[in-house]
Design a protein around this motif. Structure first.
Motif, PDB file in Angstrom:
ATOM      1  N   THR A 248      36.352  -5.057  34.102  1.00 30.18           N
ATOM      2  CA  THR A 248      35.515  -4.490  33.020  1.00 30.18           C
ATOM      3  C   THR A 248      36.768  -4.298  31.853  1.00 30.18           C
ATOM      4  O   THR A 248      37.679  -4.985  32.056  1.00 30.18           O
ATOM      5  CB  THR A 248      35.469  -2.741  33.492  1.00 30.18           C
ATOM      6  N   LYS A 249      36.506  -3.486  30.999  1.00 30.39           N
ATOM      7  CA  LYS A 249      37.469  -3.269  29.796  1.00 30.39           C
ATOM      8  C   LYS A 249      38.830  -3.090  30.147  1.00 30.39           C
ATOM      9  O   LYS A 249      39.822  -3.503  29.995  1.00 30.39           O
ATOM     10  CB  LYS A 249      36.732  -2.513  28.832  1.00 30.39           C
ATOM     11  N   ASP A 250      38.807  -1.887  31.038  1.00 24.76           N
ATOM     12  CA  ASP A 250      40.047  -1.535  31.480  1.00 24.76           C
ATOM     13  C   ASP A 250      40.604  -1.608  32.846  1.00 24.76           C
ATOM     14  O   ASP A 250      41.679  -1.241  33.311  1.00 24.76           O
ATOM     15  CB  ASP A 250      39.972  -0.040  31.172  1.00 24.76           C
ATOM     16  N   LYS A 251      39.651  -2.451  33.690  1.00 20.38           N
ATOM     17  CA  LYS A 251      40.128  -2.514  35.018  1.00 20.38           C
ATOM     18  C   LYS A 251      39.798  -3.814  35.542  1.00 20.38           C
ATOM     19  O   LYS A 251      38.790  -4.369  35.140  1.00 20.38           O
ATOM     20  CB  LYS A 251      39.471  -1.404  35.678  1.00 20.38           C
ATOM     21  N   THR A 252      40.680  -4.540  36.320  1.00 22.29           N
ATOM     22  CA  THR A 252      40.156  -5.638  37.013  1.00 22.29           C
ATOM     23  C   THR A 252      40.719  -5.607  38.482  1.00 22.29           C
ATOM     24  O   THR A 252      41.783  -5.220  38.816  1.00 22.29           O
ATOM     25  CB  THR A 252      41.140  -7.032  36.480  1.00 22.29           C
TER      26      THR A 252
END
Length: 199
Positions: free
Chosen positions: A101-105
């Motif tokens: 996601t934009k803020d999390k891998t």
């Protein structure tokens, strides 16, 4: 004229020698992810199977896993061993899935260990261990002007170890279980449960 006849003769000899060469035959393609003697692990549609080739008779199968969508098992291995005089096989493979996601891998690796008894077509023990590496951006204020990257690792299930005797050790941060094969019931049992009771 002699030059033309010589060129034509050379071309005829060359084409006849090429036409008589046998075409190389390609070996039959196999969908096996792992093979050992008469055993193979194959992914058929959404099912992962252990196939047992019975020399002329119909192949026997043991279902290892069913996938909801297309599966991608990797590093598949078949390891033969003996436990309490019974011939068994360890089928192991791993799967990897990355969710971004934009803020999390999240990078999740699952290791499957299935002990199979090919004579009875059963699975005396199954184990799943998962490790998820998480990289997350955490914002330090409401306006999201300052941030920091945080790395975390989450472990689930038990680490699987097969001993020379055919016993299994299942270990995590809080537990360390020794599992022993019981040939009469064809299952692995916790050593604590089958240890002789003190009088």
């Amino acid at each position: 004229m002699k030059k033309y006849l010589l060129i034509v003769a050379i071309l005829l000899v060359a084409t006849s020698s090429f036409s008589q060469k046998k075409k190389a035959t390609k070996p039959a393609a196999t969908s096996a992810l792992a093979k050992l003697n008469n055993l193979s692990v194959e992914l058929i549609k959404n099912n992962l199977y252990l196939f047992i080739d019975n020399k002329g008779a119909k192949k026997d199968t043991i279902l290892l896993k069913t996938y909801e969508s297309k599966g991608n098992p990797i590093d598949c291995k078949i390891t033969p061993f003996t436990a309490k005089g019974t011939a068994l096989h360890l089928i192991s493979w791993s799967e990897n899935k990355v969710t971004e996601t934009k803020d999390k891998t999240e990078n999740r690796t699952q290791i499957y260990s299935e002990i199979c008894n090919t004579k009875t077509k059963t699975k005396p023990l199954s184990n799943l261990q998962a490790t998820t590496k998480i990289k997350e951006i955490q914002y330090l204020d409401k306006l999201k002007t300052a941030s920091q990257t945080v790395d975390k690792i989450q472990n689930e299930g038990f680490a699987f170890t097969l001993t020379k005797e055919g016993d299994v050790q299942l270990k995590n941060k809080t537990q360390d279980n020794k599992m022993i094969y019981n040939p009469s019931s064809n299952v692995y049992q916790n050593a604590k449960d089958i240890a002789p009771k003190k009088k």
